[in-house]
Design an enzyme around this catalytic site. Structure first.
Site, short mmCIF file in Angstrom:
data_model
loop_
_atom_site.label_atom_id
_atom_site.label_comp_id
_atom_site.label_asym_id
_atom_site.label_seq_id
_atom_site.Cartn_x
_atom_site.Cartn_y
_atom_site.Cartn_z
N GLU A 49 53.80 13.51 20.63
CA GLU A 49 53.30 14.66 19.86
C GLU A 49 54.50 15.58 19.73
OE1 GLU A 49 50.06 16.95 21.73
OE2 GLU A 49 51.07 18.57 20.65
N CYS A 87 51.36 23.85 20.88
CA CYS A 87 51.56 22.97 19.73
C CYS A 87 50.60 23.31 18.61
CB CYS A 87 51.37 21.51 20.17
SG CYS A 87 49.85 21.28 21.09
#
Lengths: 477, 477
Positions: free
Chosen positions: B235, B272
């Site tokens: 990610e 994130c």
């Protein structure tokens, strides 16, 4: 593009640009299409292929040198494959809709209303296989699974059957247009350079490939080396070892030898599931019987000149392994069996045995059960691994864990060739069997390769995609 | 290895060899373990972390500079995450057993008896995140999902919280041993070189990563460049755009500005899912209100010196975009808001806006609905995309397709920060949000990253893996 008279011309840069641009536009239309619509397009393609069967078969026989009866069976399989994936598209199962209502008391923090569903990745590039001119070519499984998933498809024709590819492409394009599929749902390109250019293009969102380890690895490297790497689903090569226990050899050596030879030589040995290595007890009679049967077969006309050359090199390479003994085969494209001693196999990983595409195989005769286990541990991954055993067979039981670690399909008392198009059949395995261990390239599961999840959080029901909405409405009201 | 006094020492080559060798042995034991056993190991880890919470929090506050209350919530989430994945292991759902009986009349060719089930890939390497010292670190989601799937885990400690990592590793190792998990189920390594060496080792079969685009891409390239490429689930970065329609801005500009600032500054903006770009109508008051609110916040102590340096560079880079105007922020680590004109964003793909980890964001004020659509089309993929709209909002409806194409989670009238650990929550998206678009890194679905299908063909029921057998026996008898 789809005129057989243009078979020899590579797709030009301008043509490719138009194809990719149209595919990108089609991606939006396909994303909004209903699964039932896509099913009707796939069925239209299947019906059109069935209708043109005679002409297609003429070209396929001429270009692939495969047996007409085998090719006819492959057409049936291709049409069924289109129907199989049409049903998956129609049922909505590919969407995998998962709705969880808001929950103020959810652990840690309140949970919002969530609806998850799969959506298509976008235009898919398909590199077709030489050995299945129907089932893994222009209208084959990759095409069918991508359209079922809602992705436009750009198919790169296989040079092994250019006229068949062009005619199939024309039939597919016409059938799709008549069935009302959006322009750009399907396109057909020719040539290595255009294929690579398409693979590098940001409008292509995923790639399917069936072919050799060398070619597949080169394309895989391009796909994952892009500034925006894309999923590359390649099926690259497989040895498909078959283990015969002492009990099975004692009970049915002749039958096993005959089954092995039939499986090795089926379609000229040009199958990704061909059993390339047989591991049998020494002096069981299997080696001799298999050698005699294989030596009695005629040389094969292989698919292409390139494959013929690779076969000649491959059998030489097997014959040159330490301690190797050629027990059947007289060079050229004659069916070939090579006996290799266990010591050579155990000296290096897998003994340097490489897949030899065509009617060649290796037999390794083991002396005791410790040796059969050591051979199993030395082999690399494959699409399949097979055991011939008897009931309450301790040797077979001792192999189970190792074989299921190295293959995607494990077979009991059968042969790896002959693959059902069905949900529970996994066609894949650890690299290099397939580049992704998590998806297979046959059946409904293969359509998930072209999809990704999206979660809709606190999303107004009326703004959900139409087919998702239809599946959550009962819960939402 | 797991002694906090050894925090600063990199794992040696000999230590790594022992760890990988033990992990490989553990892979066999874990493959044969029952889901209920693995659930009990995960619960033991959760209980042990909960028990040592005070000491863990002390270290986490000291090393990460994050707020103790936020970290306490994260510990609760981590423990719940372990329980969530324990339940998935225990229920057997991860096995996805699919049995199809033999069918002599199956289309094209008779179908053999087939049983498909998922099996673990083998040892998994995890590169942990700096910003979630519990939930995405040593005992975080990647660890929990891999053990739930039956894979041993080698965790590479994050240099941002070395002492916390070492203590957590000690707690995890002790809890696993006490709970009866096989030796090698878990190991902890330190250092960049040992991490890379592990990633190149053939005994590692998959990798999880949470971190920066540059670091993640470098590791991805290593994983897919191996002679035997492995799945790499990273990610890497996300802008998480938020679109405000004219109707929503007219109805609740103040509320939207306040929500935006809260989401941007939560945990120092080091998430994130931080909304990095807000697209709002010009003169709606949102930009001014957000600027005022953000300017009133104190500078933040970021996670690490490296992140502090990158933040200073990142805000400078945003301020240097064509036409950019800094509307909040006074350099250093002060919360920063930069206004960028639509023309600059549309001139190049995404206007060159890059994720700036920390409490910084961009506002783009659009003039009309054509411009909001053009901005949506210019942005690259993200983990999330958000719409603030009103009911029957035509502008919102016009954005839906584009936003669900570029993100893995689309949010209505909310904020992307704050992520539920639950099945329907997909945490992933097209590259670079995640390296694989098809799997997320939160919740039960994330365990499927560490599994692959195996089909058992005509397999004797007694030789099926124990847990698979238990699920097909009713049908097989």
């Amino acid at each position: 593009m789809n005129n057989p008279s243009l078979v020899s011309a590579d797709t030009t840069a301008d043509e490719l640009e138009a194809i990719l641009s149209t595919a990108q536009e089609a991606a939006r239309a396909l994303r909004d299409s209903a699964g039932g619509e896509r099913a009707s397009w796939l069925r239209a393609v299947g019906a059109a292929i069935d209708e043109e069967r005679a002409e297609l078969l003429d070209l396929a026989v001429a270009e692939s040198h495969l047996d007409r009866t085998a090719l006819d069976g492959e057409v049936k399989r291709t049409v069924f494959q289109l129907e199989h994936l049409a049903q998956a598209a129609e049922s909505g199962e590919l969407l995998r809709v998962l709705a969880e209502p808001a929950d103020a008391d959810y652990p840690v923090a309140a949970r919002p209303d969530l609806v998850q569903a799969m959506m298509p990745l976008g235009p898919v590039l398909v590199f077709t296989a030489s050995n299945f001119p129907f089932a893994f070519s222009v209208a084959g499984n990759d095409f069918a699974s991508a359209v079922a998933a809602g992705c436009p498809v750009v198919v790169k024709a296989n040079p092994g059957h250019p006229a068949l590819s062009a005619l199939t492409a024309e039939i597919v394009a016409t059938a799709l247009a008549k069935a009302g599929a959006p322009k750009g749902t399907f396109a057909h390109i020719q040539g290595v350079e255009p294929g690579v250019a398409a693979l590098r293009d940001t409008r292509i969102k995923a790639c399917g490939f069936t072919g050799s380890l060398a070619g597949g690895r080169a394309l895989f490297d391009i796909a994952v080396g892009r500034p925006d790497p894309i999923p590359f689903y390649g099926e690259l090569g497989s040895l498909n070892p078959v283990f015969v226990t002492p009990a099975a050899a004692a009970a049915r050596a002749e039958e096993i030898a005959a089954g092995f030879v039939a499986s090795v030589s089926f379609r000229g040995g040009q199958l990704c599931t061909k059993p390339g290595v047989l591991i049998a007890p020494e002096n069981s009679g299997i080696l001799d019987a298999a050698a005699t049967a294989l030596a009695g077969l005629e040389p094969v006309t292989l698919l292409t000149d390139r494959i013929t050359g690779a076969y000649t090199e491959g059998t030489k390479s097997l014959s040159g392994l330490p301690g190797a003994r050629v027990v059947a085969g007289s060079g050229g494209t004659s069916p070939t069996l090579v006996s290799i001693p266990p010591a050579s196999v155990l000296a290096t990983v897998g003994g340097g045995i490489e897949e030899c595409f065509g009617p060649a195989a290796v037999v390794i005769e083991y002396r005791d059960t410790a040796e059969i286990g050591a051979i199993a541990r030395s082999l690399g991954p494959s699409l399949t691994a097979t055991i011939h055993g008897e009931s309450a067979d301790a040797v077979a039981a001792s192999l189970v864990d190792q074989l299921s670690s190295l293959a995607g399909r494990v077979i009991w008392n059968g042969w790896p060739t002959g693959v059902s198009v069905t949900r529970a059949l996994h066609h894949g395995g650890p690299f290099p069997a397939t580049t992704s261990p998590t998806y297979g390239s046959i059946g409904v599961g293969s359509a998930q390769r072209w999809l990704r999840p999206v979660t809709y959080q606190n999303w107004p029901v009326e703004l959900l995609p139409r087919e998702v909405r239809a599946r959550v409405l009962p819960a939402a009201e």
